[in-house]
Each structure stands twice: as C-alpha cells, then as structure tokens.
Design a protein around this motif. Structure first.
Motif, PDB file in Angstrom:
ATOM      1  N   TYR A  13       4.435   8.248   4.545  1.00 53.27           N
ATOM      2  CA  TYR A  13       3.686   7.274   3.743  1.00 53.27           C
ATOM      3  C   TYR A  13       4.283   5.878   3.898  1.00 53.27           C
ATOM      4  O   TYR A  13       4.770   5.266   2.970  1.00 53.27           O
ATOM      5  N   GLN A  14       4.248   5.389   5.148  1.00 54.86           N
ATOM      6  CA  GLN A  14       4.784   4.079   5.495  1.00 54.86           C
ATOM      7  C   GLN A  14       3.891   3.457   6.562  1.00 54.86           C
ATOM      8  O   GLN A  14       3.364   4.156   7.430  1.00 54.86           O
TER       9      GLN A  14
ATOM     10  N   PRO B 241       4.533  -2.111  -0.787  1.00 52.85           N
ATOM     11  CA  PRO B 241       4.227  -0.767  -1.279  1.00 52.85           C
ATOM     12  C   PRO B 241       3.385  -0.823  -2.553  1.00 52.85           C
ATOM     13  O   PRO B 241       3.423  -1.816  -3.291  1.00 52.85           O
TER      14      PRO B 241
ATOM     15  N   GLU C 172       3.655   0.345  -5.491  1.00 50.89           N
ATOM     16  CA  GLU C 172       4.324   0.126  -6.778  1.00 50.89           C
ATOM     17  C   GLU C 172       4.629  -1.336  -7.043  1.00 50.89           C
ATOM     18  O   GLU C 172       4.974  -1.716  -8.167  1.00 50.89           O
ATOM     19  N   GLN C 173       4.467  -2.195  -6.026  1.00 46.97           N
ATOM     20  CA  GLN C 173       4.692  -3.625  -6.234  1.00 46.97           C
ATOM     21  C   GLN C 173       3.492  -4.323  -6.870  1.00 46.97           C
ATOM     22  O   GLN C 173       3.516  -5.534  -7.069  1.00 46.97           O
TER      23      GLN C 173
ATOM     24  N   HIS D 224      10.692  -6.273  -1.261  1.00 53.70           N
ATOM     25  CA  HIS D 224      10.219  -4.967  -0.776  1.00 53.70           C
ATOM     26  C   HIS D 224       9.160  -5.099   0.320  1.00 53.70           C
ATOM     27  O   HIS D 224       8.591  -4.098   0.750  1.00 53.70           O
TER      28      HIS D 224
ATOM     29  N   TRP E 251      -1.568   0.744   0.170  1.00 52.90           N
ATOM     30  CA  TRP E 251      -0.579  -0.302   0.415  1.00 52.90           C
ATOM     31  C   TRP E 251      -1.271  -1.667   0.391  1.00 52.90           C
ATOM     32  O   TRP E 251      -2.382  -1.827   0.903  1.00 52.90           O
TER      33      TRP E 251
END
Length: 345
Positions: free
Chosen positions: A37-38, A187, A189-190, A230, A248
């Motif tokens: 997951y990148q 990501p 969560e940012q 990040h 993303w």
C-alpha cells in the motif's frame, strides 16, 4: 515557524521519492505493486508507445499525432486566466472556481494550448479526464498495458497546469506520455493536516487541499508542516508511470508547455453504491446533527462491523443467511446495491 517562504523549511524537490519498481509483469503485478500500500514509480513503462515516441520528437509532432485521432466530438476545455498561474482552484470566496469551461474539439483545444506555448496568450488551457474509448477511439489500440487489460484509459492534455492535492476512489496508474510532470503524494492519514476544502462543491469531482504546495501559508495552514514531513515527490518523463493507491492524496504539476498523460483507474467496486466517497458524505449527513452520545454509538457500530479484524461479526449467523456479513460475491453485491438504491431513492 512563522515564515510563509517554503524554502525556509523544504521544497517539493527535497521530499523523498516513491519507491521505484522494475520488471513488473502481469504475473508479479499483485506481489510487486498492489499488495504493497505505497505509491510506486515504473520508469520506462510506456517507452515503446507510439504517442511517447512522437512526443520525444517535438511538441509539434505530438500535436499532429493527436489531431489524427480527433473525433470532432465537443470536449470540456478548461481556460485558466493569467492570474491563476495555471493552478486549478476556487475563487477567493470558495463559492466559485478560478477557471472557465467552454466547448471545443480536440484540435481546437490543441490550438489554444499552442497559443500559450508561443506566447500569444498568457491564459493556460487543458482538457481533463477524457475517456479515450468515447472521444479518441482509434488511439486505444496503440496503448499496450498488459497489467490492466480490462481497464479503459483516460487522457489529460494541457499547458503548465497544477492540480491541487486530491484523492481517487479507485487505484490509479498514471503514465506521462508527453512533457514532464511532478507528482507529490501524501498518505491518507495526512488528511487531518491538508486542510481539505468543501466536500460537495469541488473543482473536478473530488475534494482538494486548500494548501498551495508551492507557496504554503504556514500561518494559515500550520499543520501542513506535518503533512510535508510525510510527503513523497517525484518528477516523471515521457514513458514513466506511477501507481497511486486509493485514497492516497496526490498533487500534480504539469511542467512543460504541452503535457499529455494517460491513466487507468480500477477497483473492486462493481456497483455505484459501493463507492467510498458518497458513503463518507452520507455518514456526515446522517451523523453530524446527532447528539455526541449517538455519534459514539455509531462509531462503535462501525468498529464492530468494519474495523475489528480480530472477530467475525456474523459468526453466529448461518452462512446462507449472512448476506453482506458473509462472503462478498457479485450476487450479494448487487442485492445490497438494489436494497440501498431503493432505500435512498
């Protein structure tokens, strides 16, 4: 940190790049790309595509190549006035947009883009998210993408244009086929540090970050400093591709006078009611006005049914009666879709 000068603490070019992956094939695509997951860069992915080879000769050659596929169907041509500097965004009140949209054929759009490249206008132009099958059908056969044989490509053509950070509801492989582009990614969560604008009124469908990544106002957006830490950023040349997993956040800068990108979206969603973003809007609509105690109760529901991976919330129900809590087959997916469509209709 009270300065708004991005050079005081780091530019996009100073961010680390995403991982680069080589020798990707249909056999190892899942292992090398989608299971991780990148984001990932695939250098030279489309180096042999005819459109890339034409782009590498000259902008004029690329324009002539593209004109050969013009179906004469009207497209949405975006006009970004000089003062926008090519950044697609809101107006100052966030109640309108800073760009105009008109109807144009592909050839007409390319002519407007050429005017900017030649300096006869300071306005910039772009054609966004054109479904190739519908508007340039003959081009699709010249795009060899063995990794996603079932996905249909889209094309993006324009001058030096910047698209603010946004997310896609599907996974994305974006392929630079003309000019250069810089992708800057964050990501999911940012989201808390990106100062996302209105959810239901957006420049192009998805919500965008209000931070200007090239000139961030740290006094107004102080949490962006954490997002920056990040972030990932990379410049791609013709033939290079990037994999962007959903959802993303990604900011896209077209760096050349003529830029062309082709992308493929795909996901496991087979019905419209399975799209995650409308779910978010509906959740906000349904829960925002409820008392705090009820919001917490529904949070517990979500954690139990969706986010607790250590237990099976339907383990006490016979398999044949589990419905959405059981194996998520196409049949179950469409049954749930019909149920939701009837309920919300």
């Amino acid at each position: 940190m009270n300065s708004t000068n991005v050079n005081d603490w780091g530019s996009l070019e100073s961010m680390p790049p995403p991982r680069e992956v080589w020798d990707v094939s249909p056999d190892n695509f899942k292992q090398k790309i989608t299971d991780i997951y990148q984001p990932a860069v695939l250098r030279g992915f489309a180096a042999n595509w005819p459109i890339v080879k034409n782009a590498q000769i000259s902008d004029s050659t690329l324009r002539q190549y593209l004109r050969g596929f013009d179906s004469q169907k009207p497209l949405q041509l975006v006009n970004l006035p000089s003062h926008t500097q090519g950044r697609m965004f809101y107006d100052q009140s966030l109640t309108g947009m800073n760009f105009k949209v008109a109807q144009a054929t592909l050839a007409q759009g390319l002519e407007e883009m050429q005017r900017f490249a030649e300096g006869s206008t300071s306005d910039r132009f772009c054609l966004q998210s054109i479904r190739i099958k519908d508007y340039l059908p003959a081009l699709e056969s010249q795009l060899n993408n063995p990794l996603l044989p079932q996905s249909r490509p889209f094309i993006w053509i324009g001058n030096k244009v910047t698209v603010a950070p946004h997310f896609d509801e599907a996974h994305n492989i974006a392929i630079v086929v003309g000019g250069k582009r810089r992708f800057t990614l964050f990501p999911p969560e940012q989201v808390k540090n990106l100062y996302v604008g209105p959810l239901e009124f957006t420049p192009a469908g998805q919500p965008i970050s209000l931070v200007d990544l090239r000139a961030p106002d740290i006094a107004q957006h102080p949490k962006y400093v954490q997002a920056f830490k990040h972030g990932l950023s990379v410049e791609l040349e013709p033939g290079d591709a990037i994999y962007i997993p959903s959802p993303w956040w990604h900011h896209v800068e077209s760096l050349s006078n003529l830029n062309v990108l082709i992308n493929y979206w795909w996901s496991g969603n087979k019905v419209s009611t399975a799209l995650p973003f409308p779910m978010l809007i509906h959740a906000i609509q349904a829960l925002k006005s409820q008392p705090y105690e009820q919001q917490q109760a529904w949070k517990s529901m979500l954690e139990h049914y969706l986010f607790d991976k250590d237990t099976d919330p339907g383990e006490h129900i016979p398999q044949a009666a589990k419905g959405i809590l059981g194996q998520y087959t196409d049949k179950v997916s469409h049954q749930v879709h019909q149920w939701l469509a009837k309920l919300l209709g």
